[in-house]
Structures are given as C-alpha cells and as structure tokens.
Design an enzyme around this catalytic site. Structure first.
Site, PDB file in Angstrom:
ATOM      1  N   ASP A 105       0.836  -1.200   0.000  1.00 12.65           N
ATOM      2  CA  ASP A 105       0.000   0.000   0.000  1.00 12.65           C
ATOM      3  C   ASP A 105       0.870   1.250   0.000  1.00 12.65           C
ATOM      4  O   ASP A 105       1.495   1.578   1.009  1.00 12.65           O
ATOM      5  CB  ASP A 105      -0.911  -0.009   1.233  1.00 12.65           C
ATOM      6  CG  ASP A 105      -1.851   1.190   1.269  1.00 12.65           C
ATOM      7  OD1 ASP A 105      -2.113   1.775   0.200  1.00 12.65           O
ATOM      8  OD2 ASP A 105      -2.323   1.538   2.364  1.00 12.65           O
ATOM      9  N   ASP A 154      -1.974   5.365  -5.975  1.00 13.44           N
ATOM     10  CA  ASP A 154      -2.085   4.516  -4.788  1.00 13.44           C
ATOM     11  C   ASP A 154      -2.256   3.056  -5.192  1.00 13.44           C
ATOM     12  O   ASP A 154      -3.217   2.706  -5.881  1.00 13.44           O
ATOM     13  CB  ASP A 154      -3.278   4.979  -3.949  1.00 13.44           C
ATOM     14  CG  ASP A 154      -3.464   4.162  -2.681  1.00 13.44           C
ATOM     15  OD1 ASP A 154      -2.499   3.494  -2.260  1.00 13.44           O
ATOM     16  OD2 ASP A 154      -4.565   4.193  -2.109  1.00 13.44           O
TER      17      ASP A 154
END
Length: 359
Positions: free
Chosen positions: A23, A246
């Site tokens: 992440d 992201d």
C-alpha cells in the site's frame, strides 16, 4: 484478495513467510500476530506471525526514540509497559497492538531463494486487535513517504527507491507481480518518462501526489461545464495538487466534476445500451458478449509532458458475459486517486531522492 496486490514478507528467526498487502497510501507495516482479537486467523488457512517463535523479535520499550517518533507519523504510540500503536485508515478500519522489531529479508534480484539480503531491527506493528474487514490479508506493507514505512526504514541501504509491475486482473492465479527494491528498482530505455512527486505543507506527507493536468477519451479532451461562466473549462484546476497514485486503492476515483464529465464523454462515444450498477460500478454497458466493440482509450497527461495511455483492460471491466463497466468512479470529495487497476501492466518506479515517479 479483492483488488489488492500482495507480497510475502520473510520475517523472524527462523524466517516466517507472511502474505501482506502492499500500500503506497499508508506508512505502517503491520502483521496479524498470535493472540490477535477479531483477526479471523483461519479465514484462508494462511499463517500469521508467531512472535514467540522468533528468537530475534523484540518489543519496543517505551523510552525508545522510535516509539516517541511514531507520533509524527500518525501512528499514535502509547505506553503500557512496552510501546503500543494504533493506526486508522480513511475507511475507518483500524489496527492496534505492540510495536516490535525483527529481522526481515528479501531475495536478491536474479538470485535463487538461498541468496537473500537481511535487515535487522525492522520496526513493525504486531497486531493484537483489528477493526474492519481484513480477511483478505495477513498484514499490510506501508510504502508511503513517512518515517516508519518500509521504504523509509530501509532507504539508507536501498537508495530510497522501489518499483513494481502489477499483473493483469485477468492473469491466472499462478502469475506473480514483482516488487523491486534498491538498485533492482530501475527503468531503462528511450521510452521511460518521469513526472514529479509533489510536496507542500497542505499535502499529506504520506501520499504520492502527482500533477495530473488533463484527460482525453478517444482523443477528445474531457472538459467540465462551468455554470458561472457558461463555458467549458479544462479538468486541470480540479485535479491540481489533488491527485495521488495509490497501489492500495482498486479503482481510480475522480473528484465529482471530473468524473461526471468523463462519464458523459464515454457515454457519448460508446454506442451501446447503458445498464444499472454492476459489481458496484456506476457506468455499465450491455455488450451482448462482444468486448471487441470499439471502446475508447483513455489518456492521462501529467507534468513533464508525460502521457499514460490506458488500454481496454485498464479502463473497463467485464463483470459478466454481456456487461462491461467503467472501472472508475467518483471519489465524492476533492481528492482524486489513481488506483491499481489503472496501473496494471505498467512498470512504475518511485524515486524518493529524485522526487519523481517514472513509467
């Protein structure tokens, strides 16, 4: 997973292999540990981290500078004999537990499994309690820009660089994505392009902000209708200093004015019947089983004249035999997020020293 990309983290002595989600939108590295509450430890039959089984695992003492330093990273440390952490994500999910340190290792690029690079004293969260749906993973590898992310902790040894190439959603289960660290994180060739990572006091220091300046669909610029002036305007002002890339978000989410303009443009160019929501996606078409129909390409234009041309599979998702949906949606706020579905099959390099992202 459910639109997430995972890596196996080798941690402890002897090593334990723990599958965890990568992440770039967060910093903390944490793993489900023994004696974890609400961790659903047997969901996939996968292992968790057994801290007592690692001879190199240590709980972080309260008087450690690393413990007090976690407050600046938003990890919320507190003292209960040893250092504890609490970390909350944007969707309200949380993880909390012990702050510990241990040895981690990675396979050296191009070498066999027995050739590994070892790093001692790596700080991570040993999760004892979770809130939210974490069934899909045994932990999370934060690759953000603040001090306790994986790339920041190992930066001195790895040159503050990492890259990844995410395989297609349609790939067989045996297909693997690759995460490269340090010198192996490199892009070569005349077609490599780079755009700056944006920084500023008003920007979240964890996130990788990029300057997304315009979008075209089938070569046609996306424009937003300005009610006050009565004219169309570029999407640039709606995206400036408000767009991040992201790996932990599945679909690209665009600020509402831009998404609505994009949705309208796609509807005008795709001459197929529209349908209601499918698989949680907003704009869907009845393709009558023919995905070879001429769906338009989408191009993102970034600073430094960088163009990212997205093919069909990075824009649309075939949710059933006759249904094709746009794999983007409204963010519902000012922030726009370029998700991992739009990143699949691109090799993307993050260079924190040069402060740029390359494709």
């Amino acid at each position: 997973g459910e639109g997430e990309y995972m890596m196996e983290l080798s941690i402890g002595t002897p090593p334990q292999l723990i599958p965890a989600m990568i992440d770039t939108g967060s910093d903390l590295v944490w793993l489900k540990c023994d004696n974890c509450d609400h961790c659903d430890l047997d969901h996939h039959g996968e292992t968790i981290f057994f801290s007592d089984a690692s001879s190199s695992y240590k709980k972080l003492p309260c008087n450690s500078t690393h413990c007090s330093g976690m407050s600046s990273a938003g990890i919320g440390p507190r003292c209960e004999e040893t250092c504890k952490y609490k970390y909350e994500y944007g969707d309200g999910s949380r993880t909390s537990g012990d702050v510990g340190s241990d040895r981690i290792s990675f396979r050296s690029h191009g070498a066999g499994e027995d050739h590994r690079s070892f790093f001692d004293g790596f700080l991570f969260g040993c999760a004892r309690k979770l809130k939210g749906d974490w069934n899909f993973t045994q932990g999370l590898i934060g690759l953000g820009q603040k001090s306790h992310s994986l790339i920041q902790q190992l930066g001195d040894k790895l040159g503050y660089k990492f890259s990844y190439c995410l395989v297609s959603y349609d790939s067989p289960p045996s297909a693997k994505s690759f995460l490269f660290l340090g010198s192996s994180a490199a892009l070569r060739g005349h077609d490599v392009v780079s755009t700056p990572i944006l920084h500023g006091d008003h920007l979240d220091q964890t996130l990788y902000y990029v300057d997304l300046q315009s979008i075209t669909i089938g070569g046609v610029p996306v424009v937003v209708y300005d009610k006050e002036s009565g004219h169309n305007t570029s999407v640039g002002p709606f995206l400036a200093n408000k767009t991040v890339i992201d790996s932990g978000t599945t679909y690209t989410l665009l600020t509402p004015p831009v998404y609505e303009a994009m949705r309208k443009s796609i509807e005008e160019q795709v001459i197929l019947p529209t349908l209601g929501n499918s698989a949680g996606l907003d704009l869907c078409f009845n393709s009558s089983g023919d995905t070879s129909y001429g769906f338009p390409s989408v191009t993102f234009y970034f600073a430094n004249q960088v163009q990212l041309v997205l093919p069909f599979e990075n824009i649309f998702q075939v949710t059933s035999r006759d249904v094709v949906c746009l794999s983007m949606d409204s963010s519902g706020g000012d922030l726009s997020i370029i998700g991992n579905m739009q990143q699949q099959n691109f090799h993307i390099l993050y260079d924190l020293v040069a402060s740029q992202i390359s494709f």
